[in-house]
Design a protein around this motif. Structure first.
Motif, PDB file in Angstrom:
ATOM      1  N   ASN A  63      -0.891   6.005  -7.726  1.00  0.00           N
ATOM      2  CA  ASN A  63      -1.084   7.449  -7.617  1.00  0.00           C
ATOM      3  C   ASN A  63      -1.690   8.028  -8.901  1.00  0.00           C
ATOM      4  O   ASN A  63      -2.581   8.899  -8.847  1.00  0.00           O
ATOM      5  CB  ASN A  63       0.247   8.147  -7.314  1.00  0.00           C
ATOM      6  CG  ASN A  63       0.740   7.845  -5.910  1.00  0.00           C
ATOM      7  OD1 ASN A  63      -0.058   7.625  -4.994  1.00  0.00           O
ATOM      8  ND2 ASN A  63       2.056   7.822  -5.730  1.00  0.00           N
ATOM      9  N   GLN A  67      -5.337   9.933  -9.341  1.00  0.00           N
ATOM     10  CA  GLN A  67      -5.484  11.231  -9.984  1.00  0.00           C
ATOM     11  C   GLN A  67      -6.489  11.164 -11.134  1.00  0.00           C
ATOM     12  O   GLN A  67      -7.298  12.094 -11.333  1.00  0.00           O
ATOM     13  CB  GLN A  67      -4.116  11.711 -10.504  1.00  0.00           C
ATOM     14  CG  GLN A  67      -3.105  12.033  -9.408  1.00  0.00           C
ATOM     15  CD  GLN A  67      -1.737  12.351  -9.964  1.00  0.00           C
ATOM     16  OE1 GLN A  67      -1.588  12.569 -11.175  1.00  0.00           O
ATOM     17  NE2 GLN A  67      -0.734  12.380  -9.090  1.00  0.00           N
ATOM     18  N   ASP A  71     -10.239  13.121 -11.732  1.00  0.00           N
ATOM     19  CA  ASP A  71     -10.351  14.018 -12.877  1.00  0.00           C
ATOM     20  C   ASP A  71     -11.812  14.005 -13.353  1.00  0.00           C
ATOM     21  O   ASP A  71     -12.296  13.035 -13.943  1.00  0.00           O
ATOM     22  CB  ASP A  71      -9.416  13.557 -13.995  1.00  0.00           C
ATOM     23  CG  ASP A  71      -9.394  14.534 -15.166  1.00  0.00           C
ATOM     24  OD1 ASP A  71     -10.161  15.518 -15.144  1.00  0.00           O
ATOM     25  OD2 ASP A  71      -8.597  14.273 -16.107  1.00  0.00           O
TER      26      ASP A  71
END
Length: 499
Positions: A63, A67, A71
């Motif tokens: 996870n 993320q 970004d």
């Protein structure tokens, strides 16, 4: 204890011992089975806990990686159509260094990434993070596809390294699902064997009854590369599994012991009844023979010694015969009456009775044996002379008690009779200064045919029915009877009626 009784006793003891041995072996085997089951369950649970803890770490890293890929200040994800492969090629690029890039294709997706639409980009990031996990995380390695991504994942992997604080609740839950709630500690070593062939110091083995197999921790930093779970005790688990078996075994053993004790009690009782029966037969035979012999002697005198010619002698012999026959008839009637009482073939006819009159009649008209000097003392402290009872049977009860007091006393007999009220009962006591009764015989003196053992010598005439009659009549009245005595100190017999 005769030979047959001894043999039965030995057989019973052997049976009880055999049951105990079988139950012990059964429980021991069951204990061993549950101990092996405990060993197996804690090891399986520990293996599952290690895998679950690692899977949770991988989920977290996956996870975080997804993320990081989304970004835009760190990474860019773009696509380019490849004519050669007829597919879209996706590029994951370091935002700060365009040359630091990694490309791949996804056959099941094969969609272009377009500006202002992150849906495909999110799918690509999720797929890339999943593939990275399966190819790298699950094999406990980290490849630097791009420098910044590799450094980020490395740092996060170190941050979310193996931790016993995360492992403990997982292991506790898995143990609880298996019905195990024993306390445990984790034992970590730098070097160990995953085939469970390690040797442990005696100090450790003395503190822990079971140590699980070893599993690698794959920690990023050095130290604590292998872990085991150590259990100080497994008593609660084994007790929980065996409590039902132990209770069932104890109940079964108790039933067997009680059954055998009951059997021995019946045998002992039958033996006692047989002895009492033989004693009764001996006594009654002796007492029946006496009047028969007396009558026979009187008849022989009448026939053989010309006694018929002497009216006075004839009258005396006939009187003796009549007296002895009456005595014989009284004994037979008494035995028949006792049998009738036992079969409940009579009914009481209670009425208000003057107890003073009954006792005065008995003491004033009591036939005094020539060889005994008898004195009576009567005292009524009850405040009343009226009591509800069957007059005939109450008369016979007190008569039997007085008769016993006279029979079992010396040549000078002092009998005290008292009446008083206590705890709503009208109580009559008959006290003598006779030979007394041993403590071992007191519980049985009200039993039918029971007489204090004296071999085959019958110094006192009787057949063991008087006190049995007393008890039976008192119980029919809803009352009670008891005796207190000490050898050489006399006896006290008490009867109680509802006041």
């Amino acid at each position: 204890m005769n030979r047959n009784t001894r043999l039965v006793f030995i057989v019973c003891l052997t049976a009880v011992f055999g049951v105990i041995v079988l139950q012990s072996l059964w429980i021991r085997n069951y204990y061993q089975v549950n101990k092996e089951r405990f060993d197996k369950e804690v090891n399986l649970a520990f293996e599952d806990a290690i895998k679950t803890e690692f899977r949770l770490r991988c989920d977290t890293l996956e996870n975080l990686m997804c993320q990081f890929l989304m970004d835009t200040t760190q990474m860019t994800i773009t696509s380019k159509w490849s004519e050669k492969d007829s597919t879209h090629v996706y590029y994951v690029t370091n935002k700060k260094d365009p040359k630091d890039s990694y490309n791949f294709s996804i056959k099941l997706l094969n969609l272009p990434i377009v500006p202002q639409n992150d849906s495909v980009k999110q799918l690509v990031a999720r797929h890339y993070a999943r593939a990275y996990r399966e190819e790298d995380f699950d094999r406990h390695v980290i490849y630097f596809h791009t420098q910044n991504l590799g450094k980020y994942i490395g740092a996060r992997a170190k941050e979310f390294s193996f931790d016993t604080l995360r492992l403990r609740p997982i292991y506790q839950q898995l143990l609880a699902e298996r019905g195990i709630r024993e306390s445990f500690v984790f034992y970590m070593r730098d070097e160990d064997s995953t085939v469970n062939r390690s040797r442990f110091p005696d100090s450790l083995l003395s503190r822990y009854s079971l140590i699980t197999k070893s599993f690698p921790t794959y920690k990023v930093e050095k130290g604590g590369n292998y872990i085991r779970a150590a259990f100080p005790s497994h008593g609660n688990f084994l007790f929980g599994k065996m409590i039902g078996m132990i209770i069932a075994s104890a109940v079964l053993l108790a039933l067997v012991v009680l059954a055998l004790l009951y059997l021995l009690r019946i045998i002992r009782r039958e033996k006692k009844l047989s002895a009492i029966k033989n004693d009764f037969i001996s006594n009654i035979s002796h007492e029946l023979k006496t009047p028969i012999a007396t009558v026979a002697a009187a008849v022989e005198a009448l026939e053989g010694f010309d006694a018929l010619k002497d009216p006075q002698r004839t009258k005396r012999y006939l009187h003796i015969s009549r007296t002895e026959l009456q005595r014989l008839a009284d004994m037979v009637n008494k035995i028949l009456n006792i049998a009738a009482y036992e079969r409940q073939e009579f009914e009481l006819k209670p009425e208000r009775v003057n107890i003073d009159a009954i006792i005065e009649e008995l003491t004033s008209q009591y036939p005094l044996p020539a060889a005994k000097n008898i004195s009576f003392q009567y005292n009524n402290q009850a405040g009343t002379s009226s009591v509800m009872a069957d007059p005939l049977h109450l008369h016979n009860v007190i008569s039997n008690l007085i008769d016993n007091a006279v029979k079992y006393s010396g040549p000078n007999v002092a009998i005290d009779i008292n009446c008083y009220i206590e705890k709503q009962h009208f109580i009559v006591t008959v006290k003598d200064d006779g030979i007394g009764i041993a403590a071992g015989d007191l519980p049985y003196i009200f039993d039918k045919f029971y007489r204090v053992p004296s071999g085959n010598i019958h110094k006192v005439k009787g057949h063991g029915l008087g006190l049995s009659y007393v008890k039976h009549i008192m119980e029919k009245h809803g009352g009670w009877c008891l005796a207190e005595s000490r050898p050489g100190k006399g006896s006290i017999f008490k009867i109680g009626l509802q006041a």
